[in-house]
Design a protein around this motif. Structure first.
Motif, PDB file in Angstrom:
ATOM      1  N   ALA A 319      36.556  25.543  73.942  1.00  0.00           N
ATOM      2  CA  ALA A 319      35.847  26.231  74.540  1.00  0.00           C
ATOM      3  C   ALA A 319      35.260  27.111  74.019  1.00  0.00           C
ATOM      4  O   ALA A 319      34.562  28.017  73.345  1.00  0.00           O
ATOM      5  CB  ALA A 319      35.882  25.715  75.848  1.00  0.00           C
ATOM      6  N   ARG A 320      36.534  28.067  73.724  1.00  0.00           N
ATOM      7  CA  ARG A 320      36.147  29.482  73.186  1.00  0.00           C
ATOM      8  C   ARG A 320      36.166  29.683  71.680  1.00  0.00           C
ATOM      9  O   ARG A 320      35.183  30.392  71.504  1.00  0.00           O
ATOM     10  CB  ARG A 320      37.578  30.677  73.483  1.00  0.00           C
ATOM     11  CG  ARG A 320      37.469  31.723  72.633  1.00  0.00           C
ATOM     12  CD  ARG A 320      38.818  32.683  73.669  1.00  0.00           C
ATOM     13  NE  ARG A 320      39.229  33.873  73.170  1.00  0.00           N
ATOM     14  CZ  ARG A 320      40.281  35.414  72.721  1.00  0.00           C
ATOM     15  NH1 ARG A 320      41.005  34.236  72.891  1.00  0.00           N
ATOM     16  NH2 ARG A 320      39.733  35.986  72.807  1.00  0.00           N
ATOM     17  N   ILE A 321      36.699  28.820  71.389  1.00  0.00           N
ATOM     18  CA  ILE A 321      35.955  28.028  69.728  1.00  0.00           C
ATOM     19  C   ILE A 321      35.117  28.323  68.649  1.00  0.00           C
ATOM     20  O   ILE A 321      34.279  28.157  68.034  1.00  0.00           O
ATOM     21  CB  ILE A 321      37.249  27.618  68.645  1.00  0.00           C
ATOM     22  CG1 ILE A 321      37.768  26.753  68.552  1.00  0.00           C
ATOM     23  CG2 ILE A 321      38.737  28.694  68.830  1.00  0.00           C
ATOM     24  CD1 ILE A 321      38.670  26.375  67.681  1.00  0.00           C
ATOM     25  N   GLU A 322      34.556  26.818  70.451  1.00  0.00           N
ATOM     26  CA  GLU A 322      33.011  26.320  70.209  1.00  0.00           C
ATOM     27  C   GLU A 322      32.452  27.155  70.484  1.00  0.00           C
ATOM     28  O   GLU A 322      31.322  26.507  70.100  1.00  0.00           O
ATOM     29  CB  GLU A 322      33.435  24.860  70.852  1.00  0.00           C
ATOM     30  CG  GLU A 322      33.334  25.333  72.288  1.00  0.00           C
ATOM     31  CD  GLU A 322      33.118  23.770  72.880  1.00  0.00           C
ATOM     32  OE1 GLU A 322      33.035  22.461  71.695  1.00  0.00           O
ATOM     33  OE2 GLU A 322      33.683  23.653  73.624  1.00  0.00           O
ATOM     34  N   ASP A 323      31.902  27.934  71.264  1.00  0.00           N
ATOM     35  CA  ASP A 323      31.385  28.964  71.739  1.00  0.00           C
ATOM     36  C   ASP A 323      30.889  29.859  70.778  1.00  0.00           C
ATOM     37  O   ASP A 323      31.173  30.838  70.047  1.00  0.00           O
ATOM     38  CB  ASP A 323      31.281  29.606  73.073  1.00  0.00           C
ATOM     39  CG  ASP A 323      30.641  30.297  73.445  1.00  0.00           C
ATOM     40  OD1 ASP A 323      29.374  29.529  72.797  1.00  0.00           O
ATOM     41  OD2 ASP A 323      30.436  30.972  73.757  1.00  0.00           O
ATOM     42  N   VAL A 324      29.460  29.334  69.511  1.00  0.00           N
ATOM     43  CA  VAL A 324      28.637  30.526  68.534  1.00  0.00           C
ATOM     44  C   VAL A 324      27.482  30.507  69.497  1.00  0.00           C
ATOM     45  O   VAL A 324      26.631  29.213  69.216  1.00  0.00           O
ATOM     46  CB  VAL A 324      28.740  29.077  67.067  1.00  0.00           C
ATOM     47  CG1 VAL A 324      28.267  30.778  66.217  1.00  0.00           C
ATOM     48  CG2 VAL A 324      30.670  29.757  67.319  1.00  0.00           C
ATOM     49  N   PRO A 325      26.848  31.129  69.970  1.00  0.00           N
ATOM     50  CA  PRO A 325      25.972  31.341  70.740  1.00  0.00           C
ATOM     51  C   PRO A 325      24.268  31.612  69.041  1.00  0.00           C
ATOM     52  O   PRO A 325      25.090  32.537  68.772  1.00  0.00           O
ATOM     53  CB  PRO A 325      26.311  32.319  71.444  1.00  0.00           C
ATOM     54  CG  PRO A 325      27.124  33.238  71.232  1.00  0.00           C
ATOM     55  CD  PRO A 325      28.035  32.724  70.966  1.00  0.00           C
ATOM     56  N   LEU A 326      23.431  31.335  69.919  1.00  0.00           N
ATOM     57  CA  LEU A 326      21.955  31.841  68.966  1.00  0.00           C
ATOM     58  C   LEU A 326      21.165  32.909  69.538  1.00  0.00           C
ATOM     59  O   LEU A 326      21.111  32.283  71.296  1.00  0.00           O
ATOM     60  CB  LEU A 326      20.948  30.733  68.798  1.00  0.00           C
ATOM     61  CG  LEU A 326      21.611  29.604  67.484  1.00  0.00           C
ATOM     62  CD1 LEU A 326      20.677  28.122  67.612  1.00  0.00           C
ATOM     63  CD2 LEU A 326      22.456  30.673  66.039  1.00  0.00           C
ATOM     64  N   HIS A 327      20.688  33.980  69.190  1.00  0.00           N
ATOM     65  CA  HIS A 327      19.956  35.085  70.352  1.00  0.00           C
ATOM     66  C   HIS A 327      18.965  35.016  69.937  1.00  0.00           C
ATOM     67  O   HIS A 327      18.087  34.442  68.513  1.00  0.00           O
ATOM     68  CB  HIS A 327      20.738  36.265  70.188  1.00  0.00           C
ATOM     69  CG  HIS A 327      22.112  36.112  71.005  1.00  0.00           C
ATOM     70  ND1 HIS A 327      23.698  36.239  70.284  1.00  0.00           N
ATOM     71  CD2 HIS A 327      22.495  36.189  71.877  1.00  0.00           C
ATOM     72  CE1 HIS A 327      23.788  36.080  71.241  1.00  0.00           C
ATOM     73  NE2 HIS A 327      24.095  36.750  72.490  1.00  0.00           N
ATOM     74  N   GLY A 328      17.809  35.209  70.947  1.00  0.00           N
ATOM     75  CA  GLY A 328      16.229  35.610  70.542  1.00  0.00           C
ATOM     76  C   GLY A 328      15.934  36.551  71.639  1.00  0.00           C
ATOM     77  O   GLY A 328      16.369  36.546  73.108  1.00  0.00           O
TER      78      GLY A 328
END
Length: 340
Positions: A319-328
């Motif tokens: 879960a740690r390595i797959e969390d790649v957020p996009l921000h706006g």
């Protein structure tokens, strides 16, 4: 004298025949391995190829073209480190891990690089990495805030280059040309790559750090990592694998997925490379390798986590390595996610 007329109309460019027109089938596009999702809308897709090997070395999963040669980039570093050992250089522990590293440029990385240079009687100016900032963004900000400038030792491959120079010095090989493809050390690297990968090297290029770069297929790359984790204790391959797994912070850094994985999953050998290449082997010999066609390294964590879950790995580190957020607007509005 007759006048010369110039035309404002552009000269037509002859159309190039398509592969279909030339009697060749157009290549199949690579499958989509990751999606870019913003505000619930899929705004982008990343294609690539992926292979998973079973514990016996057979192909368990194939997506895309797993037999075509690719440049593995820094996933070749374990093979380069094994060649350094075969050249007779005695390295172990953190020093051997750093020889196989794409380090983040944290203080402990740079201190050990300088320590190794002194131990082997080498000068910083002999290291032929291009000047660079620390690979880790936080370290790069601190580095620049301190008024420092790009430096060859800060480049993420400086540990590997230091070890290469030390191996050359031990053997009386030329130091000025240690990056030449026909140098004795690089010939050992070539042999290490094709032996571990179980196939011939189809292409030799130049990596970002200036070292020769040997191609492998994704199947060959996965096979190489399997070879390292299953090698007999005491062999150069096993010594490299053991050092990397025991000291993953020196292979990557404290804020890097390869480190997190090797810490959380004992016996796992994991290494990423530029242009979105990833290779990994579990201690039982199962292995994987993939490459994202467009080189987007932001996809590595989500794709790797999805593959490992499919291989039966169950650990919070995924879960740690797959969390790649996009921000706006400063807030999270989406993510990069696996799409298979």
């Amino acid at each position: 004298m007759p006048s010369t007329k110039t035309s404002s109309s552009p000269t037509p460019i002859p159309e190039q025949p398509s592969s279909a027109a030339a009697g060749q089938a157009a290549p199949e596009p690579s499958p989509v391995l990751a999606e870019v999702v913003r505000s619930g809308f899929v705004e982008g897709r990343h294609r690539g190829s992926l292979v998973v090997l079973a514990a016996d070395g057979s192909v368990e999963l194939a997506m895309g073209d797993i037999g075509a040669p690719v440049f593995p980039r820094s996933t070749n570093k374990p093979m380069q480190a094994a060649a350094i050992l075969r050249a007779g250089l005695e390295l172990s522990g953190e020093r051997l891990a750093l020889a196989a590293a794409s380090h983040s440029g944290e203080r402990f990385h740079l201190e050990l690089v300088r320590t190794m240079l002194g131990e082997f009687g080498l000068a910083p100016g002999q290291v032929q990495t291009p000047p660079d900032l620390p690979l880790d963004p936080e370290e790069a900000e601190r580095y620049l805030a301190a008024g420092l400038v790009r430096d060859p030792l800060t480049m993420n491959c400086s540990g590997k280059h230091t070890a290469m120079l030390a191996a050359c010095a031990r053997n009386g090989w030329p130091l000025e040309t240690y990056l030449a493809a026909d140098h004795p050390l690089q010939q050992l690297v070539l042999d290490a790559v094709r032996t571990a990968g179980g196939e011939e090297v189809a292409h030799i290029g130049t990596d970002g750090c200036g070292a020769p770069l040997m191609s492998l297929s994704l199947t060959g790359l996965a096979r190489a990592y399997r070879h390292f984790v299953l090698a007999e204790p005491g062999t150069p391959e096993r010594r490299v694998a053991d050092a990397m797994r025991a000291h993953p912070e020196y292979v990557a850094g404290t804020r890097r997925p390869d480190t997190w994985l090797m810490r959380a999953l004992p016996g796992t050998l994991s290494k990423m490379g530029a242009e979105a290449v990833q290779a990994l082997a579990l201690p039982d010999g199962r292995a994987l390798a993939f490459k994202i066609d467009d080189g987007a390294t932001r996809t590595l964590g989500p794709v790797l986590a999805r593959v490992l879950r499919g291989m039966g790995v169950d650990d919070p580190v995924l879960a740690r390595i797959e969390d790649v957020p996009l921000h706006g607007g400063g807030s999270r509005v989406g993510e990069i996610r696996a799409a298979f």
